[in-house]
Structure formats: C-alpha cells, structure tokens
Design an enzyme around this catalytic site. Structure first.
Site, PDB file in Angstrom:
ATOM      1  N   CYS A 142       8.780 -16.883  -3.626  1.00  0.00           N
ATOM      2  CA  CYS A 142      10.047 -17.074  -4.338  1.00  0.00           C
ATOM      3  C   CYS A 142      11.201 -17.388  -3.371  1.00  0.00           C
ATOM      4  O   CYS A 142      11.207 -18.434  -2.751  1.00  0.00           O
ATOM      5  CB  CYS A 142      10.350 -15.877  -5.229  1.00  0.00           C
ATOM      6  N   HIS A 235       6.196 -15.262  -9.016  1.00  0.00           N
ATOM      7  CA  HIS A 235       5.889 -13.890  -8.592  1.00  0.00           C
ATOM      8  C   HIS A 235       4.574 -13.422  -9.191  1.00  0.00           C
ATOM      9  O   HIS A 235       4.544 -12.526 -10.044  1.00  0.00           O
ATOM     10  CB  HIS A 235       7.012 -12.938  -9.036  1.00  0.00           C
ATOM     11  N   GLU A 237       2.587 -11.532  -7.949  1.00  0.00           N
ATOM     12  CA  GLU A 237       2.353 -10.133  -7.567  1.00  0.00           C
ATOM     13  C   GLU A 237       2.997  -9.147  -8.540  1.00  0.00           C
ATOM     14  O   GLU A 237       2.710  -7.940  -8.494  1.00  0.00           O
ATOM     15  CB  GLU A 237       2.875  -9.872  -6.148  1.00  0.00           C
TER      16      GLU A 237
END
EC number: 2.3.1.31
Length: 310
Positions: A142, A235, A237
């Site tokens: 990001c 993102h 994650e």
C-alpha cells in the site's frame, strides 16, 4: 512452516491459538539448516496487529524463516509502547550491516501527506537504498508500495476523488509470473487508501510490469522483472474486522467515511463481514517466499553487496 521469532513476542500466543507453528529462538538453534532471513519494516500504527497478520501469512511454506522487526527511529510511535519497540524491534543503524533474503515494507495511514513531508522520509530513503544491496527481494504494501515506486522509479501517487475502501475483484494479467502461480483468473482483495498509482506511469518504466489490476480499484500488483521488488497497492494481510475497525475509527474522528464497498452483507454494519481474500493472501506470500526469494537468493547473503557493486 516454523516461524522463528523472539520467545516473548505477544503475537506468538495469537498464532498458536490458530495452530500456526511458531518456533522460538531456543529450539531453532538446534536445527542445522540455513533459514531464510526476513526483515519486516512495520510502519502501521497498531504494530502488534500487523505483526500477527504478516506472521500468519509467512507461515504457509515448509521453510524455516527467521523474522526480525524494524521501526523508524526518526518517528515517535503513538500506538505502540516504547517497551515493545525496545524489546522486539531494531533500529536501522542496528541492521544496516546485515543481509536479508527478504524485506516487507508495510503500509501507513499517511498517503495524504507528500512524501517529502513525512517525518521519517529521509530515513526511509536510506532504507530503500540499503535494500538494493542488502536484501534479495522486497515486498512493498500500500503506502509502502507507493513510496517505493516514488523513490526507485520517480512514479508519483495521485489523489482519488474519495477514499477507496472495500473488497474488490481483481484480474490476474500475467499468470506466467511465478508469484502468481496457482492463482485463479479473478480473486478478491481489500483496499483502504486515498491515493493511487496510474498504470500509464508504470508502463513507461521498462523494469516494471503490471501483474494484477481491478476495474474498480485500479492497480493491485506491480513487479520488477528481476523479481527483486513487488508493489502491492491493497491489503491482503488484513483481518476480517480490519476495514470495520477503520470505518469506526473514521466515524469517531468525524470524517463521515463511506461504507466499505462489498464488505458488510447487505451493507448492514451489524452483519459480520465475509472473509474472501485470505486464500489469495496466503498463496501470494508463499509464492513470494518460495519463488522470488528461496529459489533465487544466494546461500551467502553477503554476496548481494558484490552483485550490487558489479
């Protein structure tokens, strides 16, 4: 995969509850193998949450990985205790003579600030330069991806009309790249940002290639053709609740945020969001570890410096 981390790291308890094999330093010392060395530059405010998210994703290969954490000494963390940073994190001056197989640079909620105005920008530029000779492959996330593209390739971010937040469908454009091995043609991924990168700017740079894109969210993954750097704009994650927590945080700040798209069932904030991206997240990070790092990194990491000079 056994992840090797400091024995008292709080994230270990969370990961063990998820049946993720975490190996502490004492046990790892008795294994006669050369583990991969991964450094995580954690720029996120709630560092403990990001630790769990990334360690979870690094757990999906049979390789042993030694994980170390890095924080910016030129920035005062407001959401993580100094005791935690002192105990579990390094400063750049403490690692700049070391070599690593991989480096992960996280995002940071500061994309509305010009890069040069970020209080740790000078230190981050030093880390970017150091990584080209001391790290085999770097994965940027990001804002970390936008900052990396700006520093290494002079590709600047641009402001979106409104915050991009939600879960979006993405198309794999280059399935022959090893980092995308095993991916379906389409997959979902979260985004949460105010800025973006133009595909036309990336395509002007010979070393880079656009790998994954979304019709709604724009670029998702850009790769350096030598496998030494990847830039993910979203993102993967994130946990199930992360976008919800960000939405509630913005509400408390009086920002009146948009409801994350394609996130709450029937757009009802009382409904539990569906988790639709962790399979893609696990595959992407395990592919990066296996194909971009493990199968190409030199056994003697110090030879990276010789290659950089040559």
């Amino acid at each position: 995969m056994p992840i090797r981390v400091p024995k008292e790291l709080p994230a270990i308890k969370v990961l063990e509850k998820e049946n993720i094999f975490v190996m502490d330093e004492d046990r790892a010392m008795h294994q006669d193998i050369r583990p991969l060395r991964i450094l995580i530059l954690n720029l996120m405010p709630k560092k403990d949450e990001t630790e769990v998210q990334l360690l979870r994703l690094l757990s999906n290969t049979p390789l042993q990985i030694n994980v170390e954490f890095l924080h910016m000494s030129s920035h005062e963390a407001k959401n993580t205790s100094s005791e935690h940073l002192t105990r579990f994190y390094y400063q750049f001056k403490e690692v700049q003579e070391k070599f690593y197989d991989g480096l992960i640079i996280t995002g940071a909620p500061i994309e509305q600030i010009p890069f040069e105005k970020v209080d740790y920008w000078e230190e981050l530029q030093d880390i970017f330069e150091w990584s080209t000779s001391h790290v085999f492959s770097t994965f940027h996330i990001c804002w970390g991806a936008q900052a990396g593209l700006y520093h290494h390739h002079k590709i600047d971010k641009y402001f979106l009309d409104q915050k991009l937040t939600g879960i979006y469908s993405h198309e794999v454009l280059t399935p022959t790249w090893s980092i995308l091995k095993g991916f379906d043609d389409l997959f979902f991924a979260p985004h949460s940002r105010y800025t973006g990168i133009k595909r036309s700017d990336v395509e002007k740079t010979d070393e880079l290639e656009v790998l994954v894109e979304s019709k709604e969210a724009g670029l998702f993954l850009v790769g350096n053709k030598n496998n030494r750097a990847f830039y993910a704009m979203g993102h993967l994650e994130y946990d199930r609740e992360t976008l919800q927590q960000e939405f509630e945080r913005d509400q408390l700040k009086g920002i009146q945020p948009n409801l994350p798209e394609n996130y709450f069932p029937k757009d009802d904030i009382k409904e539990v969001p569906k988790l639709r991206w962790h399979m893609a997240a696990s595959l992407l990070f395990s592919n990066w570890i296996n194909y971009a790092v493990y199968q190409n990194t030199p056994y003697e990491l110090s030879t990276l410096l010789d290659k950089a000079k040559g």
